[in-house]
Design a protein around this motif. Structure first.
Motif, PDB file in Angstrom:
ATOM      1  N   ARG A 195       0.836  -1.209   0.000  1.00  7.65           N
ATOM      2  CA  ARG A 195       0.000   0.000   0.000  1.00  7.65           C
ATOM      3  C   ARG A 195       0.865   1.251   0.000  1.00  7.65           C
ATOM      4  NH1 ARG A 195      -4.387   2.588   0.000  1.00  7.65           N
ATOM      5  NH2 ARG A 195      -4.669   4.427   1.249  1.00  7.65           N
ATOM      6  N   GLU A 196       1.871   1.293   0.845  1.00  2.00           N
ATOM      7  CA  GLU A 196       2.751   2.457   0.921  1.00  2.00           C
ATOM      8  C   GLU A 196       3.438   2.695  -0.423  1.00  2.00           C
ATOM      9  OE1 GLU A 196       6.387   4.210   3.680  1.00  2.00           O
ATOM     10  OE2 GLU A 196       5.621   2.189   4.032  1.00  2.00           O
ATOM     11  N   GLY A 197       3.906   1.627  -1.058  1.00  2.00           N
ATOM     12  CA  GLY A 197       4.543   1.758  -2.365  1.00  2.00           C
ATOM     13  C   GLY A 197       3.583   2.241  -3.431  1.00  2.00           C
ATOM     14  N   LEU A 198       2.340   1.762  -3.393  1.00  2.00           N
ATOM     15  CA  LEU A 198       1.341   2.190  -4.376  1.00  2.00           C
ATOM     16  C   LEU A 198       0.939   3.645  -4.166  1.00  2.00           C
ATOM     17  CD1 LEU A 198      -0.867  -1.024  -4.556  1.00  2.00           C
ATOM     18  CD2 LEU A 198       0.702  -0.158  -6.314  1.00  2.00           C
ATOM     19  N   VAL A 199       0.833   4.085  -2.911  1.00  2.00           N
ATOM     20  CA  VAL A 199       0.545   5.490  -2.619  1.00  2.00           C
ATOM     21  C   VAL A 199       1.682   6.352  -3.160  1.00  2.00           C
ATOM     22  CG1 VAL A 199       0.380   7.209  -0.759  1.00  2.00           C
ATOM     23  CG2 VAL A 199      -0.964   5.110  -0.637  1.00  2.00           C
ATOM     24  N   HIS A 200       2.912   5.908  -2.951  1.00  2.00           N
ATOM     25  CA  HIS A 200       4.079   6.650  -3.446  1.00  2.00           C
ATOM     26  C   HIS A 200       4.062   6.737  -4.972  1.00  2.00           C
ATOM     27  CE1 HIS A 200       8.113   8.273  -3.408  1.00  2.00           C
ATOM     28  NE2 HIS A 200       8.448   7.372  -4.309  1.00  2.00           N
ATOM     29  N   ARG A 201       3.782   5.619  -5.641  1.00  2.00           N
ATOM     30  CA  ARG A 201       3.735   5.612  -7.115  1.00  2.00           C
ATOM     31  C   ARG A 201       2.641   6.539  -7.638  1.00  2.00           C
ATOM     32  NH1 ARG A 201       6.309   2.655 -10.624  1.00  2.00           N
ATOM     33  NH2 ARG A 201       4.533   2.605 -12.027  1.00  2.00           N
ATOM     34  N   LEU A 202       1.461   6.505  -7.010  1.00  2.00           N
ATOM     35  CA  LEU A 202       0.379   7.383  -7.438  1.00  2.00           C
ATOM     36  C   LEU A 202       0.769   8.847  -7.231  1.00  2.00           C
ATOM     37  CD1 LEU A 202      -2.458   8.012  -8.428  1.00  2.00           C
ATOM     38  CD2 LEU A 202      -3.286   7.567  -6.095  1.00  2.00           C
ATOM     39  N   SER A 203       1.360   9.149  -6.087  1.00  2.00           N
ATOM     40  CA  SER A 203       1.780  10.523  -5.808  1.00  2.00           C
ATOM     41  C   SER A 203       2.823  10.996  -6.822  1.00  2.00           C
ATOM     42  CB  SER A 203       2.351  10.627  -4.388  1.00  2.00           C
ATOM     43  OG  SER A 203       1.358  10.304  -3.436  1.00  2.00           O
ATOM     44  N   GLU A 204       3.784  10.132  -7.131  1.00  2.00           N
ATOM     45  CA  GLU A 204       4.797  10.486  -8.132  1.00  2.00           C
ATOM     46  C   GLU A 204       4.174  10.708  -9.508  1.00  2.00           C
ATOM     47  OE1 GLU A 204       7.747   7.387  -8.161  1.00  2.00           O
ATOM     48  OE2 GLU A 204       9.070   8.558  -6.871  1.00  2.00           O
ATOM     49  N   THR A 205       3.257   9.850  -9.885  1.00  2.00           N
ATOM     50  CA  THR A 205       2.615   9.965 -11.195  1.00  2.00           C
ATOM     51  C   THR A 205       1.806  11.253 -11.288  1.00  2.00           C
ATOM     52  OG1 THR A 205       2.527   7.553 -11.369  1.00  2.00           O
ATOM     53  CG2 THR A 205       1.116   8.793 -12.862  1.00  2.00           C
ATOM     54  N   LEU A 206       1.044  11.577 -10.239  1.00  2.00           N
ATOM     55  CA  LEU A 206       0.292  12.831 -10.239  1.00  2.00           C
ATOM     56  C   LEU A 206       1.232  14.036 -10.260  1.00  2.00           C
ATOM     57  CD1 LEU A 206      -2.649  12.112  -7.762  1.00  2.00           C
ATOM     58  CD2 LEU A 206      -2.852  12.837 -10.151  1.00  2.00           C
ATOM     59  N   GLY A 207       2.347  13.943  -9.538  1.00  2.00           N
ATOM     60  CA  GLY A 207       3.319  15.034  -9.531  1.00  2.00           C
ATOM     61  C   GLY A 207       3.934  15.250 -10.906  1.00  2.00           C
ATOM     62  N   LEU A 208       4.264  14.171 -11.582  1.00  2.00           N
ATOM     63  CA  LEU A 208       4.800  14.276 -12.942  1.00  2.00           C
ATOM     64  C   LEU A 208       3.762  14.878 -13.884  1.00  2.00           C
ATOM     65  CD1 LEU A 208       6.690  10.872 -13.268  1.00  2.00           C
ATOM     66  CD2 LEU A 208       7.714  13.159 -13.265  1.00  2.00           C
ATOM     67  N   ALA A 209       2.519  14.431 -13.755  1.00  2.00           N
ATOM     68  CA  ALA A 209       1.450  14.972 -14.596  1.00  2.00           C
ATOM     69  C   ALA A 209       1.284  16.469 -14.343  1.00  2.00           C
ATOM     70  CB  ALA A 209       0.140  14.229 -14.330  1.00  2.00           C
ATOM     71  N   ARG A 210       1.340  16.881 -13.091  1.00  2.00           N
ATOM     72  CA  ARG A 210       1.221  18.306 -12.749  1.00  2.00           C
ATOM     73  C   ARG A 210       2.335  19.108 -13.405  1.00  2.00           C
ATOM     74  NH1 ARG A 210       3.797  21.708  -9.571  1.00  2.00           N
ATOM     75  NH2 ARG A 210       5.024  20.077  -8.593  1.00  2.00           N
ATOM     76  N   ARG A 211       3.581  18.627 -13.262  1.00  2.00           N
ATOM     77  CA  ARG A 211       4.720  19.361 -13.819  1.00  2.00           C
ATOM     78  C   ARG A 211       4.702  19.406 -15.346  1.00  2.00           C
ATOM     79  NH1 ARG A 211       6.617  16.876  -9.380  1.00  2.00           N
ATOM     80  NH2 ARG A 211       7.672  15.124 -10.368  1.00  2.00           N
ATOM     81  N   ALA A 212       4.088  18.400 -15.963  1.00  2.00           N
ATOM     82  CA  ALA A 212       4.010  18.351 -17.422  1.00  2.00           C
ATOM     83  C   ALA A 212       2.778  19.069 -17.969  1.00  2.00           C
ATOM     84  CB  ALA A 212       3.999  16.894 -17.889  1.00  2.00           C
ATOM     85  N   GLY A 213       1.970  19.640 -17.086  1.00  2.00           N
ATOM     86  CA  GLY A 213       0.765  20.332 -17.530  1.00  2.00           C
ATOM     87  C   GLY A 213      -0.392  19.391 -17.788  1.00  2.00           C
ATOM     88  N   GLY A 214      -0.289  18.156 -17.311  1.00  2.00           N
ATOM     89  CA  GLY A 214      -1.337  17.172 -17.522  1.00  2.00           C
ATOM     90  C   GLY A 214      -2.284  17.009 -16.354  1.00  2.00           C
ATOM     91  N   ALA A 215      -2.120  17.834 -15.313  1.00  2.00           N
ATOM     92  CA  ALA A 215      -3.014  17.772 -14.153  1.00  2.00           C
ATOM     93  C   ALA A 215      -3.055  19.143 -13.495  1.00  2.00           C
ATOM     94  CB  ALA A 215      -2.546  16.721 -13.150  1.00  2.00           C
ATOM     95  N   ILE A 216      -4.244  19.523 -13.048  1.00  2.00           N
ATOM     96  CA  ILE A 216      -4.420  20.794 -12.337  1.00  2.00           C
ATOM     97  C   ILE A 216      -5.299  20.545 -11.121  1.00  2.00           C
ATOM     98  CG2 ILE A 216      -4.071  22.336 -14.309  1.00  2.00           C
ATOM     99  CD1 ILE A 216      -7.548  21.835 -13.236  1.00  2.00           C
ATOM    100  N   ALA A 217      -5.242  21.486 -10.180  1.00  2.00           N
ATOM    101  CA  ALA A 217      -6.022  21.347  -8.953  1.00  2.00           C
ATOM    102  C   ALA A 217      -6.811  22.619  -8.693  1.00  2.00           C
ATOM    103  CB  ALA A 217      -5.094  21.059  -7.775  1.00  2.00           C
ATOM    104  N   GLY A 218      -7.895  22.467  -7.966  1.00  2.00           N
ATOM    105  CA  GLY A 218      -8.723  23.603  -7.582  1.00  2.00           C
ATOM    106  C   GLY A 218     -10.078  23.550  -8.258  1.00  2.00           C
ATOM    107  N   PHE A 219     -11.098  23.940  -7.521  1.00  2.00           N
ATOM    108  CA  PHE A 219     -12.479  23.855  -7.995  1.00  2.00           C
ATOM    109  C   PHE A 219     -12.671  24.558  -9.339  1.00  2.00           C
ATOM    110  CE2 PHE A 219     -16.861  25.187  -8.363  1.00  2.00           C
ATOM    111  CZ  PHE A 219     -17.565  24.056  -7.991  1.00  2.00           C
ATOM    112  N   GLU A 220     -12.299  25.831  -9.430  1.00  2.00           N
ATOM    113  CA  GLU A 220     -12.547  26.616 -10.648  1.00  2.00           C
ATOM    114  C   GLU A 220     -11.774  26.083 -11.841  1.00  2.00           C
ATOM    115  OE1 GLU A 220     -14.877  28.803 -11.094  1.00  2.00           O
ATOM    116  OE2 GLU A 220     -15.480  28.636  -8.992  1.00  2.00           O
ATOM    117  N   LYS A 221     -10.502  25.762 -11.638  1.00  2.00           N
ATOM    118  CA  LYS A 221      -9.694  25.238 -12.747  1.00  2.00           C
ATOM    119  C   LYS A 221     -10.229  23.889 -13.232  1.00  2.00           C
ATOM    120  CE  LYS A 221      -5.421  27.558 -11.502  1.00  2.00           C
ATOM    121  NZ  LYS A 221      -4.039  27.400 -11.045  1.00  2.00           N
ATOM    122  N   VAL A 222     -10.626  23.053 -12.299  1.00  2.00           N
ATOM    123  CA  VAL A 222     -11.176  21.748 -12.675  1.00  2.00           C
ATOM    124  C   VAL A 222     -12.457  21.941 -13.469  1.00  2.00           C
ATOM    125  CG1 VAL A 222     -12.247  19.645 -11.758  1.00  2.00           C
ATOM    126  CG2 VAL A 222     -10.069  20.442 -10.826  1.00  2.00           C
TER     127      VAL A 222
END
Length: 191
Positions: free
Chosen positions: A66-93
């Motif tokens: 579980r800890e490893g999967l949480v880490h992998r998901l967090s890394e993947t979301l972080g990479l997506a954010r840095r690449a412009g493939g993910a955004i956060a916040g009610f209005e932006k979403v």
């Protein structure tokens, strides 16, 4: 699926990236399936250990996975954010939803059900998951808390969805929370 390998000392190790050397053993990404493989001796049978060697199964294997999967998901979301493939916040979403850019909506597990429904209003066809608490999503996006994340269609959405699906097989343990409140406790490997 989760790949497992046996290390030099006979330690059963989850290979969540699928890149460790050695003969891999694959098990469906679900705590009950891993428990069944242990109980049935499937890991020991398929490990092909040297004569006299013993397979060592960590008592906290479920928590490690579980800890490893949480880490992998967090890394993947972080990479997506840095690449412009993910955004956060009610209005932006909501803007991305209106533009048809969202392949996956990631919402905080501990977010308000009403607020989660409000952001999805009119876009029920967009798949949504709630794998992490708001504080964990916040760390990924450099904020204290994040409840809504939009992941772009295509590669990023598919990668994040795949990691979320694997993590869903190892639900958090409410009675033994990790330091960050992320539910990484060892709930054991019972069905």
């Amino acid at each position: 699926m989760i790949r497992f390998v046996v290390g030099p000392e006979g330690l059963l190790t989850p290979d969540l990236a699928g890149r460790l050397p050695g003969r891999g053993m694959w098990v469906e990404a679900e705590a009950g399936k891993v428990a069944a493989a242990i109980r049935s001796g499937a890991f020991a049978r398929h490990a092909r250990l040297a004569p006299g060697a013993r397979l060592v199964i960590p008592p906290d294997l479920t928590a490690r996975i579980r800890e490893g999967l949480v880490h992998r998901l967090s890394e993947t979301l972080g990479l997506a954010r840095r690449a412009g493939g993910a955004i956060a916040g009610f209005e932006k979403v909501r803007e991305w939803l209106a533009a048809g850019r969202v392949g996956l909506l990631v919402q905080a597990r501990d977010g308000s059900d009403e607020e989660k429904a409000r952001v999805r209003s009119g876009y029920a066809e967009v798949p949504a998951v709630a794998p992490l608490p708001a504080a964990s999503l916040g760390r990924i996006f450099g904020r204290e808390r994040v409840v809504h994340v939009a992941v772009a269609k295509g590669g990023w959405g598919e990668r994040v969805a795949r990691e979320c699906a694997r993590l869903a097989g190892f639900p958090p343990c409410p009675e033994r929370q990790g330091a960050a409140g992320d539910g990484i406790g060892d709930c054991g490997i019972e069905d």
